[in-house]
Design a protein around this motif. Structure first.
Motif, PDB file in Angstrom:
ATOM      1  N   VAL A 135      51.756 -24.182   5.013  1.00  0.00           N
ATOM      2  CA  VAL A 135      50.523 -23.891   4.238  1.00  0.00           C
ATOM      3  C   VAL A 135      49.462 -24.166   5.375  1.00  0.00           C
ATOM      4  O   VAL A 135      48.297 -23.617   5.404  1.00  0.00           O
ATOM      5  N   THR A 195      49.239 -24.031  -4.843  1.00  0.00           N
ATOM      6  CA  THR A 195      47.899 -23.729  -5.572  1.00  0.00           C
ATOM      7  C   THR A 195      48.079 -24.112  -7.003  1.00  0.00           C
ATOM      8  O   THR A 195      47.316 -24.650  -7.622  1.00  0.00           O
ATOM      9  N   ALA A 213      48.016 -20.763   6.327  1.00  0.00           N
ATOM     10  CA  ALA A 213      47.304 -20.177   5.215  1.00  0.00           C
ATOM     11  C   ALA A 213      45.935 -19.635   5.745  1.00  0.00           C
ATOM     12  O   ALA A 213      45.272 -19.968   6.759  1.00  0.00           O
ATOM     13  N   GLU A 214      45.664 -18.514   5.319  1.00  0.00           N
ATOM     14  CA  GLU A 214      44.425 -17.750   5.755  1.00  0.00           C
ATOM     15  C   GLU A 214      43.016 -18.268   5.387  1.00  0.00           C
ATOM     16  O   GLU A 214      42.149 -18.192   5.984  1.00  0.00           O
ATOM     17  N   SER A 231      43.463 -22.924   0.387  1.00  0.00           N
ATOM     18  CA  SER A 231      45.060 -23.137   0.112  1.00  0.00           C
ATOM     19  C   SER A 231      45.284 -24.512   1.021  1.00  0.00           C
ATOM     20  O   SER A 231      46.062 -25.222   0.585  1.00  0.00           O
ATOM     21  N   ARG A 232      44.617 -24.655   1.908  1.00  0.00           N
ATOM     22  CA  ARG A 232      44.986 -25.981   2.835  1.00  0.00           C
ATOM     23  C   ARG A 232      44.294 -27.150   2.014  1.00  0.00           C
ATOM     24  O   ARG A 232      44.967 -28.261   1.791  1.00  0.00           O
ATOM     25  N   SER A 236      49.397 -15.662  -9.543  1.00  0.00           N
ATOM     26  CA  SER A 236      48.177 -15.947  -9.092  1.00  0.00           C
ATOM     27  C   SER A 236      47.196 -15.736 -10.174  1.00  0.00           C
ATOM     28  O   SER A 236      46.187 -16.342 -10.335  1.00  0.00           O
ATOM     29  N   ALA A 248      46.781 -27.886  -0.648  1.00  0.00           N
ATOM     30  CA  ALA A 248      47.898 -28.504  -0.042  1.00  0.00           C
ATOM     31  C   ALA A 248      47.741 -29.804   0.451  1.00  0.00           C
ATOM     32  O   ALA A 248      48.558 -30.840   0.085  1.00  0.00           O
ATOM     33  N   ASP A 297      52.569 -20.114  -1.118  1.00  0.00           N
ATOM     34  CA  ASP A 297      51.105 -20.622  -1.135  1.00  0.00           C
ATOM     35  C   ASP A 297      50.637 -20.738  -2.695  1.00  0.00           C
ATOM     36  O   ASP A 297      49.838 -21.400  -2.949  1.00  0.00           O
TER      37      ASP A 297
END
Length: 416
Positions: free
Chosen positions: A197, A160, A201-202, A206-207, A115, A210, A156
């Motif tokens: 995802v 990314t 995903a929170e 992230s979406r 990350s 994707a 995740d």
């Protein structure tokens, strides 16, 4: 031993099961001071900001905390009298000086997690030579990145990183093709990972990542991707989000998928793409980019090109026609032509649908907007469609006025 951003064999195995970078040779890389790290992400801060409690966080991390509805300081758990984020310029300068001293020397700082690696590669202020050195890491080989899609804990960050590498100008076209090929080599696992995802995903970022990966896969292998209808549900859900960037990313994917054939369009209609597209067109202009609305028009014209799509559109004809007419002039030429195509297919194709014709006749400024498209730089086919629509509008309007007791032979076109 050279200070290279390279993984040894044991650490390569660990990367597939951990979101952290496999152990790198950092024997000459001094770690950053602890107060350079964000208390939330535990990574070096790019944009340090302070809360009213005096604690400093990286802006992206604390903003997500506040956006989630939290009203306390994460480190102290004190209630916040204010959510104002004050830039910590002194700390930012210190971090910049520290970072510059490492990126300009042979003792470059090596990211300690995937990350953090993603953050450094996406940092516009980072030195290009340093980024190229990071890109040489074994952790960013196509096969290594594809393997991150196999484990929930690395999924995740894997999405990314792939999205980031596919968008970076520093990454050459050949390497991007190799990365896409690696993902396509195990298409079931890749699609399952992207769907996971989308669903779990929170954060919308992230979406969006994707969706961008999915768009590249569709562009490379549309036929193969069309055989994975499970994606359509998530894309239709994505374009219903409040985040304009997410809406745009979802529509870009759908625009590529509609060309995959009738079966794919039927699946989109079945998943509710018609009302989802109408929702996009009805939203405030400041919320949705004009390019996204234009893509919505393009998907809509493809959807109503089949019987199921026209039936779904005409089930709520008044609302859907109003949405198309309302945005017709507020998009580019391609979007305008698509809007005319939508109206023609529901009002004229096969005799048209009575509900759609009636809705078009009363749509605010409909006639005037059709004339504007005709007078613009439209194709001969679209011009013929527009002429057909004008006849429909006038005929339907005359019938409505006669039924209402009017005896007029003229139609007054109200400018939009």
């Amino acid at each position: 031993m050279r200070n290279r951003n390279r993984l040894d064999n044991n650490s390569s195995e660990q990367a597939r099961g951990s979101p952290h970078l496999l152990r790198l040779d950092v024997s000459k890389a001094a770690p950053p001071p602890s107060f350079f790290r964000c208390p939330i992400s535990l990574e070096v801060m790019l944009s340090p900001v302070s809360l009213c409690t005096g604690v400093t966080y990286d802006r992206s991390s604390i903003q997500r905390w506040l956006d989630a509805g939290n009203t306390t300081c994460p480190a102290t758990m004190q209630s916040l009298s204010s959510t104002e984020l004050v830039p910590n310029l002194t700390l930012r300068r210190l971090i910049h000086l520290w970072s510059s001293s490492y990126t300009s020397s042979s003792h470059q700082y090596i990211p300690s997690s995937l990350s953090e690696l993603a953050r450094m590669l996406s940092d516009p202020t980072a030195d290009e030579d340093y980024k190229l050195r990071l890109l040489s890491s074994d952790a960013l080989r196509p096969s290594a990145l594809a393997s991150l899609f196999l484990a929930p804990e690395t999924l995740d960050i894997g999405v990314t990183l792939v999205s980031l590498l596919l968008s970076l100008d520093l990454v050459d076209a050949e390497r991007k093709r190799e990365l896409v090929a690696a993902l396509l080599s195990d298409l079931d696992a890749t699609v399952a990972g992207l769907v996971a995802v989308f669903k779990g995903a929170e954060y919308s970022s992230s979406r969006v990542a994707a969706a961008r990966v999915l768009e590249m896969l569709i562009a490379e292998e549309r036929t193969a991707m069309a055989g994975k209808p499970v994606m359509v549900t998530e894309l239709v859900r994505l374009i219903g989000e409040s985040d304009g960037e997410a809406v745009d990313a979802g529509l870009r994917c759908l625009t590529r998928l509609v060309g995959a054939g009738r079966r794919m369009r039927a699946e989109m209609v079945r998943m509710g793409v018609i009302p989802a597209l109408t929702n996009v067109m009805e939203r405030e202009e400041v919320q949705i980019p004009a390019a996204a609305v234009e893509n919505a028009m393009r998907v809509m014209v493809a959807a109503v090109g089949i019987g199921e799509g026209r039936a779904a559109f005409c089930a709520e004809a008044e609302r859907n026609v109003a949405a198309v007419v309302g945005r017709m002039i507020k998009v580019g030429n391609e979007g305008r032509e698509a809007a005319v195509g939508v109206l023609w297919r529901v009002c004229c194709c096969g005799g048209g649908d009575r509900r759609a014709r009636k809705a078009a006749a009363v749509a605010k400024g409909g006639l005037g907007k059709i004339l504007v498209v005709m007078q613009g730089d439209c194709s001969p086919l679209v011009r013929r469609m527009a002429v057909d629509l004008l006849r429909v509008f006038r005929a339907t309007s005359k019938s409505s006025m006669t039924a209402a007791g009017y005896d007029s032979m003229t139609i007054h076109i109200t400018p939009y």
